[in-house]
Design a protein around this motif. Structure first.
Motif, PDB file in Angstrom:
ATOM      1  N   VAL A   9     -42.695   8.064  70.289  1.00 43.59           N
ATOM      2  CA  VAL A   9     -41.849   8.354  69.473  1.00 43.59           C
ATOM      3  C   VAL A   9     -41.052   9.814  69.813  1.00 43.59           C
ATOM      4  N   GLN A  10     -41.982  10.713  70.352  1.00 38.53           N
ATOM      5  CA  GLN A  10     -41.430  12.040  71.165  1.00 38.53           C
ATOM      6  C   GLN A  10     -40.585  11.687  72.329  1.00 38.53           C
ATOM      7  N   GLN A  11     -41.033  10.735  72.958  1.00 38.41           N
ATOM      8  CA  GLN A  11     -40.391  10.648  74.275  1.00 38.41           C
ATOM      9  C   GLN A  11     -39.069  10.057  73.881  1.00 38.41           C
ATOM     10  N   TYR A  12     -39.021   8.930  72.993  1.00 39.59           N
ATOM     11  CA  TYR A  12     -37.643   8.427  72.349  1.00 39.59           C
ATOM     12  C   TYR A  12     -36.868   9.686  72.034  1.00 39.59           C
ATOM     13  N   ARG A  13     -37.338  10.485  71.064  1.00 41.81           N
ATOM     14  CA  ARG A  13     -36.518  11.658  70.471  1.00 41.81           C
ATOM     15  C   ARG A  13     -36.053  12.452  71.695  1.00 41.81           C
ATOM     16  N   ASP A  14     -36.837  12.640  72.552  1.00 42.17           N
ATOM     17  CA  ASP A  14     -36.478  13.650  73.999  1.00 42.17           C
ATOM     18  C   ASP A  14     -35.326  13.200  74.534  1.00 42.17           C
ATOM     19  N   THR A  15     -34.906  11.551  74.333  1.00 42.76           N
ATOM     20  CA  THR A  15     -33.861  11.317  75.149  1.00 42.76           C
ATOM     21  C   THR A  15     -32.335  11.699  74.447  1.00 42.76           C
ATOM     22  N   GLY A  16     -32.289  12.416  73.280  1.00 40.46           N
ATOM     23  CA  GLY A  16     -31.262  12.766  72.842  1.00 40.46           C
ATOM     24  C   GLY A  16     -30.383  11.701  72.007  1.00 40.46           C
ATOM     25  N   VAL A  17     -31.277  10.684  71.599  1.00 45.22           N
ATOM     26  CA  VAL A  17     -30.577   9.792  70.735  1.00 45.22           C
ATOM     27  C   VAL A  17     -30.575  10.233  69.261  1.00 45.22           C
ATOM     28  N   THR A  18     -29.446   9.719  68.834  1.00 44.45           N
ATOM     29  CA  THR A  18     -29.047  10.106  67.479  1.00 44.45           C
ATOM     30  C   THR A  18     -29.908   9.636  66.428  1.00 44.45           C
ATOM     31  N   ILE A  19     -30.615  10.448  65.383  1.00 42.50           N
ATOM     32  CA  ILE A  19     -31.355  10.038  64.747  1.00 42.50           C
ATOM     33  C   ILE A  19     -30.849  10.232  63.130  1.00 42.50           C
ATOM     34  N   VAL A  20     -30.970   9.036  62.650  1.00 44.98           N
ATOM     35  CA  VAL A  20     -30.317   8.945  61.287  1.00 44.98           C
ATOM     36  C   VAL A  20     -31.308   9.479  60.182  1.00 44.98           C
ATOM     37  N   HIS A  21     -30.647   9.892  59.172  1.00 42.01           N
ATOM     38  CA  HIS A  21     -31.734  10.715  58.062  1.00 42.01           C
ATOM     39  C   HIS A  21     -30.673  10.391  56.717  1.00 42.01           C
ATOM     40  N   PRO A  22     -31.444  10.585  55.441  1.00 45.11           N
ATOM     41  CA  PRO A  22     -31.048  10.480  54.300  1.00 45.11           C
ATOM     42  C   PRO A  22     -29.760  11.643  54.176  1.00 45.11           C
ATOM     43  N   LEU A  23     -28.700  11.220  53.610  1.00 47.10           N
ATOM     44  CA  LEU A  23     -27.448  11.982  53.395  1.00 47.10           C
ATOM     45  C   LEU A  23     -27.525  12.644  51.952  1.00 47.10           C
ATOM     46  N   PRO A  24     -26.703  13.239  51.528  1.00 47.37           N
ATOM     47  CA  PRO A  24     -26.414  13.752  50.090  1.00 47.37           C
ATOM     48  C   PRO A  24     -26.094  12.561  49.247  1.00 47.37           C
ATOM     49  N   SER A  25     -25.563  11.655  49.901  1.00 48.25           N
ATOM     50  CA  SER A  25     -25.209  10.424  48.900  1.00 48.25           C
ATOM     51  C   SER A  25     -26.408   9.574  49.042  1.00 48.25           C
ATOM     52  N   GLN A  26     -27.499   9.639  49.394  1.00 51.85           N
ATOM     53  CA  GLN A  26     -28.582   8.607  49.351  1.00 51.85           C
ATOM     54  C   GLN A  26     -29.045   8.018  48.185  1.00 51.85           C
ATOM     55  N   LEU A  27     -29.103   9.104  47.004  1.00 57.72           N
ATOM     56  CA  LEU A  27     -29.906   8.554  45.914  1.00 57.72           C
ATOM     57  C   LEU A  27     -28.389   7.638  45.357  1.00 57.72           C
ATOM     58  N   ASP A  28     -27.255   7.936  45.204  1.00 56.95           N
ATOM     59  CA  ASP A  28     -26.263   6.994  44.781  1.00 56.95           C
ATOM     60  C   ASP A  28     -26.547   5.527  45.441  1.00 56.95           C
ATOM     61  N   THR A  29     -26.408   5.514  46.643  1.00 55.16           N
ATOM     62  CA  THR A  29     -26.317   4.291  47.488  1.00 55.16           C
ATOM     63  C   THR A  29     -27.796   3.633  47.181  1.00 55.16           C
ATOM     64  N   LEU A  30     -28.884   4.530  47.249  1.00 58.05           N
ATOM     65  CA  LEU A  30     -30.241   3.651  46.660  1.00 58.05           C
ATOM     66  C   LEU A  30     -30.177   3.253  45.432  1.00 58.05           C
ATOM     67  N   LEU A  31     -29.535   3.928  44.374  1.00 52.94           N
ATOM     68  CA  LEU A  31     -29.316   3.237  42.991  1.00 52.94           C
ATOM     69  C   LEU A  31     -28.608   2.245  43.060  1.00 52.94           C
ATOM     70  N   GLU A  32     -27.394   2.043  43.809  1.00 62.50           N
ATOM     71  CA  GLU A  32     -26.316   0.858  43.710  1.00 62.50           C
ATOM     72  C   GLU A  32     -27.546  -0.442  44.662  1.00 62.50           C
ATOM     73  N   LEU A  33     -27.858  -0.250  45.600  1.00 66.55           N
ATOM     74  CA  LEU A  33     -28.722  -1.310  46.238  1.00 66.55           C
ATOM     75  C   LEU A  33     -29.824  -1.791  45.477  1.00 66.55           C
ATOM     76  N   LEU A  34     -30.626  -0.854  44.917  1.00 66.74           N
ATOM     77  CA  LEU A  34     -31.583  -1.342  43.719  1.00 66.74           C
ATOM     78  C   LEU A  34     -31.083  -2.228  42.867  1.00 66.74           C
ATOM     79  N   ALA A  35     -30.040  -2.021  42.350  1.00 65.68           N
ATOM     80  CA  ALA A  35     -29.591  -3.025  41.027  1.00 65.68           C
ATOM     81  C   ALA A  35     -29.306  -4.404  41.762  1.00 65.68           C
TER      82      ALA A  35
END
Length: 94
Positions: free
Chosen positions: A20-46
């Protein structure tokens, strides 16, 4: 998933962390939860019928919020209902 016990030769945790560290060191874009995460999560959970999918739904919400349209996973059946994702098992034809 590289440590998953169902794999023929899962990696021990220290080896998996190095990968994982070697992969991260390549400079690949890492996605992470954004401020909209909770709204999207609730929408998909429905749209799901069981609480067992909470982690799959959280991942799908993170992917959608980050504009990711494809997912490679061995577990395609748990993501096929998310029509915004092109879900592929990369080992299906191996």
């Amino acid at each position: 998933m590289i440590t998953w016990a169902k794999l023929e030769s899962p990696l021990p945790l220290p080896a998996a962390l190095r990968v994982v560290q070697q992969y991260r060191d390549t400079g690949v874009t890492i996605v992470h939860p954004l401020p909209s995460q909770l709204d999207t999560l609730l929408e998909l959970l429905a749209t799901v019928k069981t609480r067992k999918k909470i982690f799959d739904v959280a991942l799908a919400a993170t992917l959608r919020d980050n504009g990711v349209v494809g997912l490679y996973t061995l577990n395609t059946k748990d993501f096929i209902e998310f029509t915004f994702l092109d879900v592929v098992n990369p080992l299906a034809n191996v």
